[in-house]
Design an enzyme around this catalytic site. Sequence first.
Site, PDB file in Angstrom:
ATOM      1  N   SER A 109      39.346  36.608  43.077  1.00 16.67           N
ATOM      2  CA  SER A 109      38.881  36.983  44.578  1.00 16.67           C
ATOM      3  C   SER A 109      40.320  36.662  45.424  1.00 16.67           C
ATOM      4  CB  SER A 109      38.059  35.544  45.132  1.00 16.67           C
ATOM      5  OG  SER A 109      38.499  34.260  44.616  1.00 16.67           O
TER       6      SER A 109
ATOM      7  N   LYS B 102      40.791  29.581  48.564  1.00 19.34           N
ATOM      8  CA  LYS B 102      40.580  30.856  49.561  1.00 19.34           C
ATOM      9  C   LYS B 102      41.716  30.642  50.806  1.00 19.34           C
ATOM     10  CE  LYS B 102      36.522  32.017  47.917  1.00 19.34           C
ATOM     11  NZ  LYS B 102      36.568  33.377  46.956  1.00 19.34           N
TER      12      LYS B 102
END
Length: 377
Positions: free
Chosen positions: A112, A186
């Site tokens: 990701s 993230k």
Amino acid sequence: MGKRGKPKGARAAEAGTSGPATRPRSPDTGAAPAASAGAVVLGEAEPPPSPPSAPSVQAAPPTRRRRGRRSRRKDKVVPLWRELPMLAVIALALALLIKTFLVQAFYIPSGSMEHTINVGDRVLVDKFSPWFGWTPERGEVVVFRDPGGWLGKKQSDDPPPGLKQVKQGLVFVGMLPSDDEQDLIKRVIGVGGDTVACCDPSGRITVNGVPLDEPYLYRGNAPSEKRFSVTVPKGRLWVMGDHRGDSADSRAHMDRPFQGTIPEGDVVGRAFVVAWPFGRVHRLPVPETFGNKALSVAIPPPTPVVMGMVGAVPLVLLRRRVRSRRRMPDLWDRHRPGNVRGTGRKSSRQSCGRPVDSPDRMPSGLHGYEEAPWGKS
């Protein structure tokens, strides 16, 4: 005649004057008596030297030998196999301390964050700064705990009983990554109070109306295929992955409470470097686009509240001043010559006909006015 016929004493005296001196013999034993200390025998220039005394040899005290034996025992080298258990305990204690309070390594199992962080990389996360009030900022890469429902339950094969406990211990001290670790990584796009939207006419994500230039995105990915506009609540964060086409970030959880934002309390720390493999070691700095001052200036300040406070302060001060004047009694009024109010005394000639507010008059509590001490002559 020579020495014949002379007594022995005369011959000894004559020999003492002409030849070397001889010591007189004792009449009892016939031996020469010992000379007293410091006395010089007749015919000698100095007393005979005393025989040298043998040096006294003192034996070393037994305590020194004991100390020497103890020091020799201490100097003995301890075998390495005896020190290994102690070294292992110290190493595990330091690893646990570092993992809990300073730095922790995290294994990246997904893509990701490609290509900023690839699959199989290990990142170091700063866990020291949050103890001193650090809060995440825009552009930082953070590791946070699953706020609930972002990750599914992973099924892993259980190792044998003995190996399982060893693995759990190594995971506990941070030397091995956990298989069921519910942590995510993230990039922070918006903080509390920001409005994050997609997209502007150029297809870029905007923060408070300011577009972001994101060169860190995965090659070929658009900033976002999903349109959205979210105002981040206070104390929460809007996070997105750098591989926007393969990241289930805040956009995928907008149907949940708080519209996909995460609480700041769930942040473990900031990832500041990729430490493994050695060929990919690099820092994780904040991109320049998040240093734009317009991101913070664009946030509308609470102007009505501030202006209201500025205008209210002088009005309150003026009101307090007016009320204090109304409550103050009129003490400095004029009065006729004669009795001073509240007293049975006559006023002096000097004060007759003068206003009470003259410097020669002063209030005297509940008894009216009396003449000031500096007004007396």
